[in-house]
Design a protein around this motif. Sequence first.
Motif, PDB file in Angstrom:
ATOM      1  N   UNK A 154       0.852  -1.184   0.000  1.00 19.06           N
ATOM      2  CA  UNK A 154       0.000   0.000   0.000  1.00 19.06           C
ATOM      3  C   UNK A 154       0.895   1.243   0.000  1.00 19.06           C
ATOM      4  N   UNK A 155       0.496   2.299  -0.691  1.00 20.31           N
ATOM      5  CA  UNK A 155       1.337   3.511  -0.754  1.00 20.31           C
ATOM      6  C   UNK A 155       1.318   4.295   0.554  1.00 20.31           C
ATOM      7  N   UNK A 156       2.175   3.909   1.485  1.00 13.41           N
ATOM      8  CA  UNK A 156       2.275   4.590   2.776  1.00 13.41           C
ATOM      9  C   UNK A 156       3.443   5.569   2.732  1.00 13.41           C
ATOM     10  N   UNK A 157       3.218   6.663   2.048  1.00 11.08           N
ATOM     11  CA  UNK A 157       4.282   7.636   1.815  1.00 11.08           C
ATOM     12  C   UNK A 157       4.544   8.477   3.059  1.00 11.08           C
ATOM     13  N   UNK A 158       3.490   8.899   3.742  1.00 10.75           N
ATOM     14  CA  UNK A 158       3.669   9.740   4.925  1.00 10.75           C
ATOM     15  C   UNK A 158       4.471   9.020   6.000  1.00 10.75           C
ATOM     16  N   UNK A 159       4.155   7.752   6.225  1.00 14.55           N
ATOM     17  CA  UNK A 159       4.875   6.983   7.241  1.00 14.55           C
ATOM     18  C   UNK A 159       6.341   6.817   6.875  1.00 14.55           C
ATOM     19  N   UNK A 160       6.602   6.563   5.572  1.00 14.15           N
ATOM     20  CA  UNK A 160       7.981   6.388   5.143  1.00 14.15           C
ATOM     21  C   UNK A 160       8.788   7.672   5.325  1.00 14.15           C
ATOM     22  N   UNK A 161       8.232   8.813   4.942  1.00 14.77           N
ATOM     23  CA  UNK A 161       8.941  10.083   5.095  1.00 14.77           C
ATOM     24  C   UNK A 161       9.155  10.420   6.571  1.00 14.77           C
ATOM     25  N   UNK A 171      18.930   8.765   2.106  1.00 11.07           N
ATOM     26  CA  UNK A 171      18.478   9.855   1.233  1.00 11.07           C
ATOM     27  C   UNK A 171      17.532   9.267   0.184  1.00 11.07           C
ATOM     28  N   UNK A 172      16.315   9.782   0.160  1.00 12.24           N
ATOM     29  CA  UNK A 172      15.323   9.322  -0.814  1.00 12.24           C
ATOM     30  C   UNK A 172      15.627   9.923  -2.178  1.00 12.24           C
ATOM     31  N   UNK A 173      15.797   9.063  -3.193  1.00  8.76           N
ATOM     32  CA  UNK A 173      16.113   9.514  -4.553  1.00  8.76           C
ATOM     33  C   UNK A 173      14.876   9.607  -5.438  1.00  8.76           C
ATOM     34  N   UNK A 174      13.978   8.676  -5.303  1.00 11.26           N
ATOM     35  CA  UNK A 174      12.768   8.656  -6.127  1.00 11.26           C
ATOM     36  C   UNK A 174      11.944   7.438  -5.751  1.00 11.26           C
ATOM     37  N   UNK A 183       9.724  11.840  -8.572  1.00 14.39           N
ATOM     38  CA  UNK A 183      10.976  12.320  -7.993  1.00 14.39           C
ATOM     39  C   UNK A 183      10.778  12.572  -6.499  1.00 14.39           C
ATOM     40  N   UNK A 184      11.828  13.105  -5.858  1.00 17.85           N
ATOM     41  CA  UNK A 184      11.707  13.388  -4.426  1.00 17.85           C
ATOM     42  C   UNK A 184      10.625  14.430  -4.167  1.00 17.85           C
ATOM     43  N   UNK A 185      10.585  15.475  -4.998  1.00 18.15           N
ATOM     44  CA  UNK A 185       9.549  16.505  -4.830  1.00 18.15           C
ATOM     45  C   UNK A 185       8.172  15.933  -5.131  1.00 18.15           C
ATOM     46  N   UNK A 186       8.084  15.048  -6.106  1.00 17.97           N
ATOM     47  CA  UNK A 186       6.799  14.416  -6.401  1.00 17.97           C
ATOM     48  C   UNK A 186       6.312  13.551  -5.258  1.00 17.97           C
ATOM     49  N   UNK A 187       7.240  12.876  -4.570  1.00 18.41           N
ATOM     50  CA  UNK A 187       6.849  12.068  -3.403  1.00 18.41           C
ATOM     51  C   UNK A 187       6.333  12.969  -2.283  1.00 18.41           C
ATOM     52  N   UNK A 188       6.990  14.125  -2.073  1.00 18.27           N
ATOM     53  CA  UNK A 188       6.508  15.064  -1.056  1.00 18.27           C
ATOM     54  C   UNK A 188       5.110  15.576  -1.387  1.00 18.27           C
TER      55      UNK A 188
END
Length: 251
Positions: A154-161, A171-174, A183-188
């Motif tokens: 599942x896309x758990x982006x907030x938890x990962x960041x 360092x997150x690259x993409x 990209x990193x900005x797209x993930x944010x």
Amino acid sequence: MAATLCGRLLPKAGWVPLTQSVRHGSKAVTRHRRPMHIIKQKLMAVTEYIPPTPVAPPGALTPRVRKIEEESGLAILLRKDLETLFKECKMIAVVQNNASNAEDMQLLKHRLKKHNINVKFFPNQVMRSFLKDSIYSNLLPLVIGQTIIFVSKEPKVKEMLQVLRGNPQMVLLGACIENTLLSYQGVLNYSKLPSMTTIHGELVSGLTMMTSQTVSILHRHPAHLSALLQQYVKQQGTGDTTEAVLDKDAA
């Protein structure tokens, strides 16, 4: 005695010595080398001996055959596992590891495991061999140096960041989230989006509001029409009674 010696040693008047010194100078150059005639020069140039070029050895000109290294069984197995991860997981993030020790790595795995996010290690050679022939080939520039991947179904982006904020060595690259390369900005930007539950609730409330408004609009016109008719009937009733009273008075 002295007079005798002087008479013997000193030269007598008119005496000529037997030896005479002669001065020898350099010899005068009387002959110069004459230049070669132009015709003879041409003839010498035409008849000049040109030695043949040495023949190369028999094996020197044959092309070298490069041996193609076959993939090992372990590389094939790792590539199949990687292909399965890309098919099953909706979030695959590429992270660069900058000299993280074993204790920090273990703590990072434990924190990510709480959110059902796994840490996977694959050799760069296996990653490149899989990505270059897949639809995720744009991830190739990110696979440089010591890289690891975070995978989740599942896309758990907030938890990962949130976990990565406490680990500056990572360092997150993409990432590839739901078959979309970011990209990193797209993930944010993706992490700032509301959750699916919130979006579903907003969608249902919006649809309910629209249906209620539609029903009220549909009921408003008949209700308004019935009110007008009732008012008209009342006006007609009052008009009839007034005419009856006027007729009685006239009689």
